[in-house]
Scaffold this active site. Structure first.
Site: not given
Length: 364
Positions: A156-157
């Site tokens: 995930g970012c």
């Protein structure tokens, strides 16, 4: 050598679009298929006019029949969609999932934050993740698990920014595992491409900042804790030893994440000078080409990393508060999603790790 053929599902979304932008300029890949859902039958010239190489491609339906037959398959789909599709994909193709379906190792964490079917954990695509220490004291990293793998789970970012900021302190025992706090300023592309959400309209978003998924509810929390556990040389099952207060805040910018992550100093950290603590971060990222520890006194800014696969990092201490503050600025679509995925894909295929990628940002 012939180029690897690539199919991208979710091609008209932000993550899929960034993957296409990077792959279109990559010397070793040939984009031969784009797939979607609501945009089936439409020209990519309509959806991605900034990538003229794709103008002759038409969006196809997202089915195994369409995606199979390519060397590489990129899945930029909502959580739940990739997992259902993955079992029907060619086992000899390299499949990269940019979604959440294959990131978590523990089903209990999935059930708590996502729910629905739990899918198998794939090779985690964060090469710089510290996974422990070797006998000589050097760090082991997730990079070693990537060569030859056929299934890659893109992180995930927000996870990427938070992990890269603090993991050196965790690996060296400089921060307490309890009372870690992460506040992230996030560009609106991090919320996805959804015209039904009024808070994403320019009239609502401009000149406004908005917290979201607060109170320990954000789905990236268990993945961050999983990474913290690995950085400490522990298993994912021991991630509950860490606690994290996590607050993401949407800010009026299209791209970028600025993570401010703080944690209580351990007794070991309190015996070290600020220079010695900084040296820990410097050592942790020595030889990690996309990791940029900024000069002392220079703090990361999102405007300096747009369009790049770099992470700009900094660490400072607050002796009165007894806390270490670690900072990371990344492009959420590049280093936080598609760039990191291509970096991992390069390693999996035996290509130069930095092929098709840059650590040079676009500024101003």
């Amino acid at each position: 050598m012939a180029k690897y053929t690539v199919a991208v599902a979710g091609a008209t979304g932000y993550a899929g679009g960034e993957a296409l932008r990077i792959l279109a300029a990559h010397p070793d890949f040939d984009i031969t298929c784009v797939a979607g859902h609501s945009s089936v039958g439409e020209s990519m010239a309509k959806h991605m006019p900034h990538i003229p190489q794709l103008a002759n491609l038409v969006v196809e339906d997202t089915t195994p029949e369409v995606l199979n037959g390519h060397d590489v398959i990129i899945l930029a789909l909502p959580h739940g969609a990739s997992g259902k599709l993955a079992s029907q994909l060619d086992p000899n193709a390299v499949v990269v999932d940019l979604g959440a379906d294959h990131r978590l190792e523990e089903q209990a964490a999935w059930d708590e934050f996502y729910g629905g079917d739990f899918y198998e954990h794939w090779t985690y695509g964060m090469p710089e993740l510290i996974t422990g220490k070797a006998a000589d004291g050097s760090y082991t990293r997730q990079r070693a698990a990537l060569p030859g793998t056929k299934r890659i789970a893109g992180p995930g970012c927000n996870v990427t920014a938070t992990t890269l900021a603090l993991q050196p302190g965790i690996a060296e025992g400089l921060v307490e595992s309890q009372d870690i706090v992460a506040d992230l300023v996030v560009g609106y592309s991090g919320a996805g491409k959804n015209l039904k959400r009024t808070n994403l309209l320019a009239a609502e978003a401009l000149q406004s900042a908005l917290p979201y998924s607060v109170g320990g509810k954000h789905r990236h929390i268990p993945e961050i804790l999983q990474n913290f556990a690995h950085a400490a040389g522990k298993s994912a099952a021991e991630a509950s030893e860490f606690t994290l207060g996590f607050t993401p805040i949407l800010a009026p910018m299209s791209r970028g994440i600025l993570a401010t992550v703080s944690a209580r100093m351990t007794d070991k950290a309190k015996t070290l000078s600020d220079e010695e603590i900084r040296a820990v971060w410097s050592k942790a990222y020595e030889g990690q080409d996309f990791m940029v520890l900024l000069p002392e006194g220079t703090l990361p800014a999102t405007g300096n990393i747009i369009g790049s696969n770099a992470a700009h990092l900094q660490v400072v201490t607050d002796r009165k508060a007894g806390r270490i503050y670690a900072f990371a600025a990344i492009d959420n679509l590049n280093r936080g999603t598609a760039g990191q995925a291509v970096q991992s894909l390069n390693i999996a295929l035996g290509l130069p790790e930095d092929a098709g990628l840059t650590k040079i940002g676009v500024a101003p």
